[in-house]
Write a protein that holds these residues in place. Structure first.
Motif, PDB file in Angstrom:
ATOM      1  N   GLU A 114     -26.225  63.090 -12.049  1.00 23.73           N
ATOM      2  CA  GLU A 114     -25.948  63.084 -13.481  1.00 23.73           C
ATOM      3  C   GLU A 114     -25.809  61.634 -13.931  1.00 23.73           C
ATOM      4  O   GLU A 114     -25.199  60.821 -13.240  1.00 23.73           O
ATOM      5  CB  GLU A 114     -24.645  63.832 -13.803  1.00 23.73           C
ATOM      6  N   PRO A 115     -26.375  61.284 -15.095  1.00 22.72           N
ATOM      7  CA  PRO A 115     -26.209  59.912 -15.592  1.00 22.72           C
ATOM      8  C   PRO A 115     -24.732  59.588 -15.790  1.00 22.72           C
ATOM      9  O   PRO A 115     -23.976  60.409 -16.309  1.00 22.72           O
ATOM     10  CB  PRO A 115     -26.956  59.935 -16.936  1.00 22.72           C
ATOM     11  N   HIS A 116     -24.329  58.409 -15.370  1.00 25.09           N
ATOM     12  CA  HIS A 116     -22.920  58.032 -15.475  1.00 25.09           C
ATOM     13  C   HIS A 116     -22.453  58.049 -16.931  1.00 25.09           C
ATOM     14  O   HIS A 116     -21.307  58.400 -17.223  1.00 25.09           O
ATOM     15  CB  HIS A 116     -22.687  56.658 -14.863  1.00 25.09           C
ATOM     16  N   GLU A 117     -23.328  57.648 -17.859  1.00 25.35           N
ATOM     17  CA  GLU A 117     -22.928  57.625 -19.258  1.00 25.35           C
ATOM     18  C   GLU A 117     -22.697  59.050 -19.786  1.00 25.35           C
ATOM     19  O   GLU A 117     -21.816  59.280 -20.619  1.00 25.35           O
ATOM     20  CB  GLU A 117     -23.958  56.882 -20.116  1.00 25.35           C
ATOM     21  N   PHE A 118     -23.465  60.018 -19.290  1.00 28.24           N
ATOM     22  CA  PHE A 118     -23.228  61.406 -19.686  1.00 28.24           C
ATOM     23  C   PHE A 118     -21.871  61.865 -19.165  1.00 28.24           C
ATOM     24  O   PHE A 118     -21.113  62.530 -19.881  1.00 28.24           O
ATOM     25  CB  PHE A 118     -24.327  62.317 -19.150  1.00 28.24           C
ATOM     26  N   PHE A 190     -33.918  67.668 -22.754  1.00 27.94           N
ATOM     27  CA  PHE A 190     -32.809  66.902 -22.189  1.00 27.94           C
ATOM     28  C   PHE A 190     -31.818  67.836 -21.502  1.00 27.94           C
ATOM     29  O   PHE A 190     -31.318  67.561 -20.407  1.00 27.94           O
ATOM     30  CB  PHE A 190     -32.123  66.114 -23.304  1.00 27.94           C
ATOM     31  N   ILE A 191     -31.532  68.975 -22.140  1.00 29.41           N
ATOM     32  CA  ILE A 191     -30.614  69.962 -21.560  1.00 29.41           C
ATOM     33  C   ILE A 191     -31.207  70.554 -20.286  1.00 29.41           C
ATOM     34  O   ILE A 191     -30.507  70.740 -19.282  1.00 29.41           O
ATOM     35  CB  ILE A 191     -30.287  71.055 -22.593  1.00 29.41           C
ATOM     36  N   ASP A 192     -32.504  70.862 -20.315  1.00 30.11           N
ATOM     37  CA  ASP A 192     -33.170  71.376 -19.106  1.00 30.11           C
ATOM     38  C   ASP A 192     -33.069  70.387 -17.957  1.00 30.11           C
ATOM     39  O   ASP A 192     -32.862  70.765 -16.800  1.00 30.11           O
ATOM     40  CB  ASP A 192     -34.645  71.682 -19.398  1.00 30.11           C
ATOM     41  N   TYR A 193     -33.219  69.103 -18.287  1.00 30.41           N
ATOM     42  CA  TYR A 193     -33.139  68.053 -17.263  1.00 30.41           C
ATOM     43  C   TYR A 193     -31.738  67.958 -16.672  1.00 30.41           C
ATOM     44  O   TYR A 193     -31.562  67.906 -15.456  1.00 30.41           O
ATOM     45  CB  TYR A 193     -33.550  66.718 -17.877  1.00 30.41           C
ATOM     46  N   PHE A 195     -29.157  70.204 -16.892  1.00 29.13           N
ATOM     47  CA  PHE A 195     -28.532  71.440 -16.426  1.00 29.13           C
ATOM     48  C   PHE A 195     -29.545  72.353 -15.750  1.00 29.13           C
ATOM     49  O   PHE A 195     -29.545  73.573 -15.971  1.00 29.13           O
ATOM     50  CB  PHE A 195     -27.857  72.153 -17.602  1.00 29.13           C
ATOM     51  N   PHE A 196     -30.376  71.768 -14.935  1.00 33.23           N
ATOM     52  CA  PHE A 196     -31.421  72.538 -14.247  1.00 33.23           C
ATOM     53  C   PHE A 196     -30.837  73.642 -13.370  1.00 33.23           C
ATOM     54  O   PHE A 196     -31.500  74.635 -13.078  1.00 33.23           O
ATOM     55  CB  PHE A 196     -32.289  71.612 -13.387  1.00 33.23           C
ATOM     56  N   MET A 197     -29.569  73.479 -12.967  1.00 40.85           N
ATOM     57  CA  MET A 197     -28.954  74.451 -12.062  1.00 40.85           C
ATOM     58  C   MET A 197     -28.355  75.648 -12.795  1.00 40.85           C
ATOM     59  O   MET A 197     -27.934  76.613 -12.162  1.00 40.85           O
ATOM     60  CB  MET A 197     -27.860  73.773 -11.229  1.00 40.85           C
ATOM     61  N   LEU A 198     -28.350  75.605 -14.124  1.00 43.06           N
ATOM     62  CA  LEU A 198     -27.740  76.676 -14.909  1.00 43.06           C
ATOM     63  C   LEU A 198     -28.806  77.593 -15.497  1.00 43.06           C
ATOM     64  O   LEU A 198     -29.946  77.188 -15.701  1.00 43.06           O
ATOM     65  CB  LEU A 198     -26.901  76.083 -16.043  1.00 43.06           C
ATOM     66  N   ASP A 199     -28.418  78.836 -15.793  1.00 45.22           N
ATOM     67  CA  ASP A 199     -29.389  79.786 -16.336  1.00 45.22           C
ATOM     68  C   ASP A 199     -29.617  79.525 -17.823  1.00 45.22           C
ATOM     69  O   ASP A 199     -28.870  78.777 -18.471  1.00 45.22           O
ATOM     70  CB  ASP A 199     -28.943  81.228 -16.092  1.00 45.22           C
ATOM     71  N   PHE A 207     -27.267  74.179 -26.122  1.00 42.58           N
ATOM     72  CA  PHE A 207     -28.196  73.721 -27.153  1.00 42.58           C
ATOM     73  C   PHE A 207     -27.673  74.037 -28.554  1.00 42.58           C
ATOM     74  O   PHE A 207     -27.682  73.169 -29.440  1.00 42.58           O
ATOM     75  CB  PHE A 207     -29.567  74.379 -26.946  1.00 42.58           C
ATOM     76  N   GLU A 208     -27.210  75.265 -28.765  1.00 42.66           N
ATOM     77  CA  GLU A 208     -26.729  75.660 -30.086  1.00 42.66           C
ATOM     78  C   GLU A 208     -25.539  74.813 -30.516  1.00 42.66           C
ATOM     79  O   GLU A 208     -25.445  74.389 -31.676  1.00 42.66           O
ATOM     80  CB  GLU A 208     -26.358  77.144 -30.073  1.00 42.66           C
ATOM     81  N   ARG A 209     -24.638  74.551 -29.590  1.00 40.56           N
ATOM     82  CA  ARG A 209     -23.467  73.752 -29.941  1.00 40.56           C
ATOM     83  C   ARG A 209     -23.847  72.291 -30.157  1.00 40.56           C
ATOM     84  O   ARG A 209     -23.295  71.619 -31.043  1.00 40.56           O
ATOM     85  CB  ARG A 209     -22.405  73.858 -28.847  1.00 40.56           C
TER      86      ARG A 209
END
Length: 217
Positions: A114-118, A190-193, A195-199, A207-209
């Protein structure tokens, strides 16, 4: 003269002064922009563009923490960069620890998934959540307080479905995009990248939030 050692030194000194002056003026204007539009709703992503101008979020975590703490109206936490052996949770990419109302955020520099800034943005939002439920008694405060006080689920899906995690992840995602210019496909990618481990159900909630953070009227 300009090619002499003294001339080169004077030129370098002059350039340094100009850079410092420009940086100070830019920071002043950015802070004014942030303070002028600082929302009471806790939806600060609109100021992402100001932070992007004033600070390189990918190269200066301390400056990022300063700017985002101002937006969230929290005291800037202490930022500790450490290896896994010095982390409160050795397997975590980052961890925020509260003590007497003051926060310390640990960033695990040994983890690179995970990027440190994230990680920093995510933990800053957790600090905001802590201060929110410590000073409010509404439904959101009750929910966040309950989730903070309850042991975290070991199941990855259940862990990320908690409101405190959805909120922190969505906030961190939104802060990477300039509001009103955020392309939905870019945000989704970006979310797919990240949180690739999540459904897809959880990724859609994030995304909605995130888009709600960015949809500043």
């Amino acid at each position: 003269y300009m090619n002499s050692e003294k001339g080169k030194a004077m030129t370098a000194k002059s350039r340094a002064k100009n850079v410092i002056r420009f940086t100070i003026e830019l920071r002043k204007s950015t802070d004014n922009d942030i303070l002028e539009y600082l929302p009471e709703s806790g939806r600060p992503a609109f100021a992402r563009s100001s932070i992007r101008i004033a600070h390189s979020i990918t190269s200066n975590l301390d400056a990022c923490a300063t700017a985002v703490s101002r937006i969230l109206s929290i005291e800037k936490p202490q930022i500790v960069l450490s290896g896994a052996e010095d982390m409160p949770s050795p397997t975590a990419g980052a961890k925020s620890v509260m003590s007497d109302g003051k926060a310390t955020i640990y960033i695990n520099i040994d983890k690179h998934d995970e990027p440190h800034e994230f990680c920093l943005l995510h933990e800053l939002r957790h600090v905001y959540q802590y201060h929110y439920f410590s000073t409010n008694e509404d439904n959101r405060a009750s929910l966040w307080r309950s989730e903070f006080d309850t042991p975290a689920p070991k199941n990855l899906r259940d862990y990320n479905l908690r409101d405190i995690e959805l909120d922190a992840n969505s906030f961190a995602v939104a802060m990477f995009f300039i509001p009103r210019q955020a392309d939905t496909e870019r945000v989704k990618s970006f979310i797919d990248y990240l949180f690739f481990m999540l459904d897809n159900d959880i990724k859609n909630k994030i995304f909605e939030r995130a888009m709600a953070f960015l949809d500043v009227k």
